[in-house]
Design an enzyme around this catalytic site. Structure first.
Site, PDB file in Angstrom:
ATOM      1  N   LYS A 116      -0.224 -10.539   7.712  1.00  0.00           N
ATOM      2  CA  LYS A 116      -0.090  -9.159   8.165  1.00  0.00           C
ATOM      3  C   LYS A 116      -1.476  -8.700   8.570  1.00  0.00           C
ATOM      4  CE  LYS A 116       0.894  -4.447   6.597  1.00  0.00           C
ATOM      5  NZ  LYS A 116       1.254  -3.579   5.439  1.00  0.00           N
ATOM      6  N   THR A 166       0.827  -1.205   0.000  1.00  0.00           N
ATOM      7  CA  THR A 166       0.000   0.000   0.000  1.00  0.00           C
ATOM      8  C   THR A 166       0.857   1.248   0.000  1.00  0.00           C
ATOM      9  OG1 THR A 166      -1.681  -1.187   1.269  1.00  0.00           O
ATOM     10  CG2 THR A 166      -1.848   1.208   1.212  1.00  0.00           C
ATOM     11  N   THR A 167       1.893   1.266   0.836  1.00  0.00           N
ATOM     12  CA  THR A 167       2.772   2.425   0.965  1.00  0.00           C
ATOM     13  C   THR A 167       3.559   2.676  -0.310  1.00  0.00           C
ATOM     14  OG1 THR A 167       2.980   1.813   3.299  1.00  0.00           O
ATOM     15  CG2 THR A 167       4.472   3.500   2.502  1.00  0.00           C
ATOM     16  N   TYR A 178     -12.739  -4.173  -3.159  1.00  0.00           N
ATOM     17  CA  TYR A 178     -13.905  -3.720  -3.931  1.00  0.00           C
ATOM     18  C   TYR A 178     -14.926  -4.822  -4.188  1.00  0.00           C
ATOM     19  CZ  TYR A 178     -16.860  -1.454  -7.366  1.00  0.00           C
ATOM     20  OH  TYR A 178     -17.955  -0.937  -8.020  1.00  0.00           O
ATOM     21  N   ARG A 218      -9.022  -0.529   4.090  1.00  0.00           N
ATOM     22  CA  ARG A 218      -8.646  -0.214   2.707  1.00  0.00           C
ATOM     23  C   ARG A 218      -9.457  -1.038   1.706  1.00  0.00           C
ATOM     24  NH1 ARG A 218      -4.740   3.645   0.542  1.00  0.00           N
ATOM     25  NH2 ARG A 218      -3.454   4.260   2.294  1.00  0.00           N
ATOM     26  N   TYR A 231      -2.525 -10.624   3.731  1.00  0.00           N
ATOM     27  CA  TYR A 231      -2.560  -9.221   4.158  1.00  0.00           C
ATOM     28  C   TYR A 231      -4.011  -8.815   4.364  1.00  0.00           C
ATOM     29  CZ  TYR A 231      -1.770  -4.101   3.750  1.00  0.00           C
ATOM     30  OH  TYR A 231      -1.745  -2.736   3.953  1.00  0.00           O
ATOM     31  N   ILE A 275       5.076  -5.006   9.817  1.00  0.00           N
ATOM     32  CA  ILE A 275       5.339  -4.458   8.492  1.00  0.00           C
ATOM     33  C   ILE A 275       4.979  -2.989   8.605  1.00  0.00           C
ATOM     34  CG2 ILE A 275       4.766  -4.529   6.046  1.00  0.00           C
ATOM     35  CD1 ILE A 275       4.300  -7.512   6.307  1.00  0.00           C
TER      36      ILE A 275
END
Length: 292
Positions: free
Chosen positions: A161, A44-45, A107, A138, A133, A203
């Site tokens: 994660k 994501t980052t 989504y 998100r 993850y 993380i």
């Protein structure tokens, strides 16, 4: 390589938005020198959703080249299409990365059975270790502990994660999986508590700008020295929080530039630059953490 402080690396970009190789090399050297356990790219980052498949390949190639075996490299290969996630994961099978991070499909909001079949298909496509993850804020999709337990029975699914910020998830998952299944925090603010409850690391977004401190915090936690670990964490707590005052990675990219780790804080649309109000808050947090 899958425990301790794993940085969720930003993707450095130049003024026109192209990947900045010079800053990428500088970042990798910084993490190698700081004791970071592993580097996660394409999370994501790393603004994964705005990168092309060609840029994916370039980031893996350059990160492996610059790390040169000094720091293990994990790559994010998750998407909301099972076929595409399988394709990406296969692509990096023999690249030199040590594992893949795969996000829950965003989504389309699959059922728990759909999540199981999704991750099972990805794992079957590769011999690389796979880390689940879970970040419902998100993705709009939450992989429940019972589904994690089913997936943990698949040989190369080695951990998760957990970025829910819900500390009860640690014990809920631990009760259902073998002791060698890795639980990694995806929330810097609660990471130390997560590790005290049995997690094996984090993380981390904060590690982008406080790599030594996050590495040392994790070393202390692993040794059971929570008194000193909490001393580190207290200093970093304002940073843990302010790096999310606007959507990640907007604040952390600005912070990386402020510390001279990257040349620009360029982001790709739809992400926009940190606001003036945000700059004041993040600058103060960096100062309070004795980083600026």
């Amino acid at each position: 390589m899958f425990t301790g402080s794993i940085v969720a690396l930003v993707t450095p970009m130049d003024e026109i938005g192209a990947i900045d190789r010079i800053s990428l090399k500088k970042l990798i050297n910084y993490h190698s020198d700081s004791g970071t356990s592993a580097i996660l790219i394409m999370g994501t980052t790393g603004e994964t959703s705005t990168l092309t498949h060609e840029e994916y390949g370039d980031m893996v190639k350059w990160t492996l080249e610059f790390s040169n075996g000094r720091v293990p490299v994990i790559v994010g290969t998750g998407t909301n299409s099972t076929a595409e996630a399988v394709s990406l994961t296969r692509r990096f099978n023999d690249s030199g990365v040590v594992g893949c991070l795969s996000v829950t499909p965003y989504y389309n909001r699959p059922s728990q059975e759909g999540l199981y079949q999704h991750f099972k298909a990805i794992a079957a496509s590769s011999d690389l270790p796979q880390i689940l993850y879970n970040v419902p804020t998100r993705t709009g999709c939450d992989i429940l502990p019972s589904t994690v337990a089913r997936l943990a029975e698949i040989k190369n699914i080695i951990g998760i994660k957990e970025a829910t910020g819900n500390l009860s998830r640690v014990s809920q998952i631990q009760e259902l999986v073998n002791a060698d299944f890795l639980l990694l925090s995806g929330d810097d603010a609660s990471a130390l508590d997560f590790m005290q409850l049995g997690g094996k690391g984090v993380i981390s977004v904060t590690a982008n700008v406080a790599a030594k401190e996050m590495a040392q915090l994790c070393v202390l936690a692993a040794a059971g020295n929570y008194v000193d670990a909490r001393r580190f964490n207290k200093r970093l707590m304002p940073l843990h929080k302010t790096l999310f005052i606007e959507s990640n990675p907007i604040p952390v990219k600005w912070a990386c530039k402020a510390l001279g780790l990257i040349m620009t804080d360029t982001l790709r649309l739809p992400m926009t630059s940190l606001t003036e109000a945000g700059i004041c808050v993040v600058r103060q947090a960096l100062t309070d953490a004795c980083l600026l």
